[in-house]
Scaffold this motif. Sequence first.
Motif, PDB file in Angstrom:
ATOM      1  N   LEU A  86       0.835  -1.191   0.000  1.00  0.00           N
ATOM      2  CA  LEU A  86       0.000   0.000   0.000  1.00  0.00           C
ATOM      3  C   LEU A  86       0.869   1.239   0.000  1.00  0.00           C
ATOM      4  O   LEU A  86       1.804   1.339   0.794  1.00  0.00           O
ATOM      5  CB  LEU A  86      -0.885   0.001   1.248  1.00  0.00           C
ATOM      6  CG  LEU A  86      -1.729   1.243   1.457  1.00  0.00           C
ATOM      7  CD1 LEU A  86      -2.963   1.179   0.588  1.00  0.00           C
ATOM      8  CD2 LEU A  86      -2.100   1.400   2.904  1.00  0.00           C
ATOM      9  N   GLY A 117      -7.518  -3.048   6.001  1.00  0.00           N
ATOM     10  CA  GLY A 117      -7.553  -3.481   4.607  1.00  0.00           C
ATOM     11  C   GLY A 117      -7.271  -4.960   4.529  1.00  0.00           C
ATOM     12  O   GLY A 117      -6.564  -5.511   5.372  1.00  0.00           O
ATOM     13  N   PRO A 122      -9.267  -5.364  -1.845  1.00  0.00           N
ATOM     14  CA  PRO A 122      -9.527  -4.026  -2.374  1.00  0.00           C
ATOM     15  C   PRO A 122      -9.012  -2.922  -1.448  1.00  0.00           C
ATOM     16  O   PRO A 122      -8.333  -3.185  -0.463  1.00  0.00           O
ATOM     17  CB  PRO A 122     -11.049  -3.992  -2.479  1.00  0.00           C
ATOM     18  CG  PRO A 122     -11.514  -4.939  -1.432  1.00  0.00           C
ATOM     19  CD  PRO A 122     -10.463  -6.011  -1.356  1.00  0.00           C
ATOM     20  N   GLU A 123      -9.387  -1.711  -1.785  1.00  0.00           N
ATOM     21  CA  GLU A 123      -8.930  -0.523  -1.064  1.00  0.00           C
ATOM     22  C   GLU A 123      -9.194  -0.619   0.438  1.00  0.00           C
ATOM     23  O   GLU A 123     -10.225  -1.143   0.855  1.00  0.00           O
ATOM     24  CB  GLU A 123      -9.650   0.713  -1.622  1.00  0.00           C
ATOM     25  CG  GLU A 123      -9.216   1.085  -3.018  1.00  0.00           C
ATOM     26  CD  GLU A 123      -7.777   1.537  -3.085  1.00  0.00           C
ATOM     27  OE1 GLU A 123      -7.350   2.349  -2.238  1.00  0.00           O
ATOM     28  OE2 GLU A 123      -7.060   1.069  -3.983  1.00  0.00           O
ATOM     29  N   ARG A 125     -10.149   0.815   4.268  1.00  0.00           N
ATOM     30  CA  ARG A 125     -11.187   1.732   4.721  1.00  0.00           C
ATOM     31  C   ARG A 125     -10.875   2.223   6.126  1.00  0.00           C
ATOM     32  O   ARG A 125     -10.282   1.501   6.936  1.00  0.00           O
ATOM     33  CB  ARG A 125     -12.562   1.089   4.653  1.00  0.00           C
ATOM     34  CG  ARG A 125     -12.745  -0.082   5.592  1.00  0.00           C
ATOM     35  CD  ARG A 125     -14.146  -0.689   5.476  1.00  0.00           C
ATOM     36  NE  ARG A 125     -14.230  -1.943   6.165  1.00  0.00           N
ATOM     37  CZ  ARG A 125     -14.418  -2.084   7.470  1.00  0.00           C
ATOM     38  NH1 ARG A 125     -14.525  -1.039   8.241  1.00  0.00           N
ATOM     39  NH2 ARG A 125     -14.476  -3.286   8.018  1.00  0.00           N
TER      40      ARG A 125
END
Length: 144
Positions: A86, A117, A122-123, A125
């Motif tokens: 990330l 995460g 996915p992304e 939060r």
Amino acid sequence: MESEKFSEQDNPVAGVTARLLLSTSEDVQSITVRGRADRDRTMRTTSPGAMATCVATNTLYWAPQAKGSIFRVSMDTSPWTPVLVLRGQGSVSALAVDWIHRQLYWSDQQIGSVTVGALDGPEPRLLIGGLQRPTALAVEPFLG
């Protein structure tokens, strides 16, 4: 006082040497609990940072101080080669891995938050915001 002895049946990871992972200003090192450094298990860094391990996958997650990025390293390979997980903003101050639900949690001192995460999803939060300089995290996957 006698020390308690365990059989191999009592130890779920019998034959595996316990290790201490240590972050210094120059590198991340793997050292046996008896104090022997493993030269093949070292990663050069420019700054120390937060670390967390996922024992189930033998993976180290590491965030260089004040960089906002998180990397992972397979501890089964030699030499350790970091992979970017990330690229974020702010400053990751702590990491924690939920190995059961395959989630990575981190706190950010600059933003005052805790984010979650998926390890391979996915992304991320925002989980909690409005904190004053969070510095440490712990997860208890068995309790959810």
